[in-house]
Scaffold this active site. Structure first.
Site, short mmCIF file in Angstrom:
data_model
loop_
_atom_site.label_atom_id
_atom_site.label_comp_id
_atom_site.label_asym_id
_atom_site.label_seq_id
_atom_site.Cartn_x
_atom_site.Cartn_y
_atom_site.Cartn_z
N HIS A 1 44.19 38.11 42.99
CA HIS A 1 43.35 37.22 42.19
C HIS A 1 43.22 37.67 40.74
O HIS A 1 42.59 36.99 39.94
CB HIS A 1 41.95 37.14 42.83
CG HIS A 1 41.26 38.46 42.82
ND1 HIS A 1 41.66 39.53 43.58
CD2 HIS A 1 40.20 38.90 42.10
CE1 HIS A 1 40.89 40.57 43.34
NE2 HIS A 1 39.99 40.22 42.45
N ASP A 2 43.77 38.85 40.40
CA ASP A 2 43.70 39.34 39.02
C ASP A 2 45.03 39.24 38.28
O ASP A 2 45.12 39.61 37.11
CB ASP A 2 43.30 40.83 39.00
CG ASP A 2 41.89 41.07 39.51
OD1 ASP A 2 41.04 40.18 39.35
OD2 ASP A 2 41.65 42.15 40.06
N GLU B 1 41.54 49.69 45.52
CA GLU B 1 42.16 49.24 44.28
C GLU B 1 42.22 50.46 43.37
O GLU B 1 41.19 51.04 43.04
CB GLU B 1 41.32 48.15 43.63
CG GLU B 1 42.01 47.55 42.42
CD GLU B 1 41.09 46.70 41.56
OE1 GLU B 1 41.60 45.90 40.79
OE2 GLU B 1 39.86 46.86 41.65
N ASP C 1 36.99 47.83 45.91
CA ASP C 1 37.14 47.41 44.51
C ASP C 1 37.00 48.60 43.55
O ASP C 1 36.04 49.38 43.68
CB ASP C 1 36.04 46.38 44.23
CG ASP C 1 36.17 45.72 42.88
OD1 ASP C 1 37.12 44.95 42.71
OD2 ASP C 1 35.32 45.96 42.01
N ASP D 1 35.74 42.63 50.98
CA ASP D 1 35.83 43.31 49.69
C ASP D 1 34.57 44.16 49.52
O ASP D 1 33.46 43.64 49.65
CB ASP D 1 35.90 42.25 48.57
CG ASP D 1 36.85 42.63 47.47
OD1 ASP D 1 36.69 43.73 46.93
OD2 ASP D 1 37.75 41.83 47.15
C1 GLC Z 1 38.42 44.51 40.34
C2 GLC Z 1 38.52 43.10 40.84
C3 GLC Z 1 38.29 42.18 39.67
C4 GLC Z 1 36.92 42.45 39.11
C5 GLC Z 1 36.73 43.92 38.77
C6 GLC Z 1 35.30 44.26 38.55
O1 GLC Z 1 39.41 44.81 39.43
O2 GLC Z 1 39.74 42.89 41.46
O3 GLC Z 1 38.45 40.83 40.01
O4 GLC Z 1 36.72 41.69 37.97
O5 GLC Z 1 37.16 44.75 39.82
O6 GLC Z 1 34.60 44.21 39.76
#
Ligand code: GLC
Length: 559
Positions: free
Chosen positions: A326-327, A255, A202, A98
């Protein structure tokens, strides 16, 4: 040479804190992962995406990095990391790390330096502005943080504000500074040299902010339109590609919150030399069982329409296929609802409908055994977003607490983060100690040992699905044709490559549904590949599908 191996890969996401604890401190770790490598190989995945394992004060469970080049002590050591990489590679499994580069932790050395004085060489690594108003005590603009509240924090030391699109302890890096971009490329190269095969980037689409940082009026996230795919986003991605990603046989997946299917090709088309793929969220966010505060049924026609649009991207654009991470709360309660005693059939129906599309499938830990959401008391939430929401409602609108509780019960990120359920024992085989967060009480029934033992288990089903998929050019490259787009109960599509065809059928409901064979499959031989029931018809034809009955047939081929 980049081989684009991700086109025929299935990725498994590990959230290390909740995967497997080897030393009894209640927190998952690298040696725990090492102990499960055979499990991953047995499942048949091609790559692992590991959520952050770098040094971090854990404001946001590792998504707030204080040192990009070292391992979080709770997770282990660099030697453990090297052993894990060697163990994965020995089993033919690649590793995707990540890359959290939109922001760092406020405990990162760069930020410590940056906040110390306005003329520190690191000042411009972050986004500092003077406040507005008479005393400069109003934030520089009205943007809101993704974690609630204003996106600016006042820092008394230099009497300026810094931008944080997430938590206060996650200051945004200033990507307009070429030194920052060089640092990020160097960090990627550092991990590539240690054997890493790619990065999940991310919130990468947020890195370029509109100059002037204008006030915004979009809701609910004020400012989003000024930083999602901002003006220099593409240039920055291409630069990283040239300075790092292109030099290795790597893959990247970004993402991409706030990016629609229309914008996707400009981010991932192979000819652009930027990211290889992105996670879009249209299908999980807008077709949700959950609309604002009212749980509702999945809008299946809309869900199919969105997915079909991503499928229709040019072949030089690789879609990603996912329902969980995980979100997100777990897919079974979210996309299926009242599956009752048919949890296994429902999980298989979801898997069949997603994983035969074109793209790189992602399985989130526990999805392969059908893990579900968990019931939490207010003090059992561990995620900063849930905790902030509960705090805010208690303080500002106590009468609305029931609504927030309802939202969290369906949608909190905590649901995905409960420890992995390996067996029925007290610590679910996850830990011998006190787990860092609640273990779902249903681990006594839903766990890996049971699923692997069960001849109709979800685990074995995924394993068979992955075996069939591997190297199958019809699944990898075939065209996608959606059938019955308006049907509210069935998800049906065909994949075609030359004369070859696959027919994919999934009943998304807990009721019997009549199925009519699509015209293109009529009067053709067919052979069953995979199904959610053991005794599904061996050939495709008009029929009544049972609740959550799903099947894949090769058309033009007889049994
Ligand atoms: C992304 C991650 C999440 C995190 C956010 C801030 O959305 O998937 O888990 O809280 O970024 O880094």
């Amino acid at each position: 040479m980049r081989t684009r191996w991700y086109k025929d890969a299935v990725v498994y996401q590990i959230y290390p804190r909740s995967f497997c604890d080897s030393d009894g401190d209640g927190i998952g770790d690298l040696r725990g992962i090492i102990s499960k490598l055979d499990y991953l190989q047995e499942l048949g995945v091609d790559a692992v995406w590991l959520s952050p394992i770098y040094a971090s004060p854990n404001e946001d469970n590792g998504y707030d990095i204080s040192d990009y080049r070292s391992i979080m002590p709770e997770f282990g050591t660099m030697d453990d990391f090297k052993e894990m990489v060697a163990g994965l590679h020995a089993r033919g499994i690649r590793l995707i790390m990540d890359l959290v580069a939109n922001h760092t932790s406020d405990e990162h050395e760069w930020f410590r330096q940056s906040r110390s004085s306005v003329d520190n060489p690191y000042r411009d690594y972050y986004i500092w502005r003077k406040g507005k108003g008479k005393n400069g005590k109003r934030p520089p603009n009205n943007w809101t943080s993704n974690f609630l509240g204003p996106a600016w924090e006042y820092d008394a030391q230099t009497q300026e504000y810094y931008l944080h699109l997430f938590a206060r302890k996650q200051p945004d890096l200033n990507w307009d500074n070429p030194k920052v971009r060089r640092e990020i490329a160097d960090i990627c190269n550092y991990w590539f040299e240690l054997g890493v095969d790619g990065f999940r980037c991310d919130v990468i689409t947020y890195v370029s902010k509109t100059p002037g940082l204008p006030d915004a009026c979009d809701v609910p996230l004020r400012g989003l339109k000024y930083y999602a795919i901002g003006p220099n986003y593409h240039a920055y991605m291409h630069e990283l590609y040239l300075n790092s990603w292109s030099k290795y046989d790597s893959m990247t997946v970004g993402e991409a919150a706030g990016v629609s299917c229309d914008d996707a090709p400009s981010c991932i088309d192979e000819t652009r030399e930027e990211l290889d793929s992105i996670f879009g969220f249209e299908h999980v966010n807008f077709c949700d069982r959950f609309c604002m505060v009212i749980p509702r049924k999945l809008n299946l026609p809309k869900f199919k329409r969105v997915l079909a649009r991503w499928q229709a991207m040019p072949k030089t654009c690789q879609p990603t296929l996912f329902l969980e991470n995980h979100d997100q709360s777990r897919s079974l309660p979210r996309f299926v609802g009242d599956y009752g005693a048919l949890r296994k059939e429902a999980a298989k129906s979801l898997a069949i409908s997603m994983m035969f599309q074109r793209g790189t499938p992602y399985i989130y830990q526990g999805q392969e055994i059908g893990m579900t959401n968990c019931a939490f008391g207010d003090d059992e939430y561990r995620d900063i977003m849930s905790i902030n929401a509960l705090k805010a409602v208690t303080k500002y609108a106590p009468l609305c607490k029931g609504i927030v509780r309802n939202v969290l019960a369906h949608a909190a990120r905590d649901h995905a983060r409960t420890p992995m359920q390996w067996n029925a024992s007290h610590g679910a085989g996850f830990t011998d100690g006190a787990p860092w967060m609640k273990i779902n009480p249903n681990h006594t029934e839903i766990h890996v040992e049971e699923s692997m033992r069960d001849p109709d288990g979800i685990f074995g089903f995924y394993r068979d699905l992955l075996r069939y998929r591997k190297g199958n050019d019809l699944v990898i490259e075939g065209d996608f044709v959606l059938e019955y787009p308006k049907d509210k109960r069935l998800f049906v599509y065909r994949r075609t490559l030359g004369a070859r065809q696959l027919l994919v059928i999934a009943n998304y409901t807990n009721r019997k549904v009549k199925f009519r064979l699509p015209a293109a499959c009529v009067d053709q031989p067919s052979a069953l590949v995979l199904s959610s029931y053991r005794d599904t018809a061996p050939t495709a034809g008009d029929c009544v599908l049972r609740p959550y009955e799903a099947a894949v047939y090769e058309i033009g081929k007889s049994t």
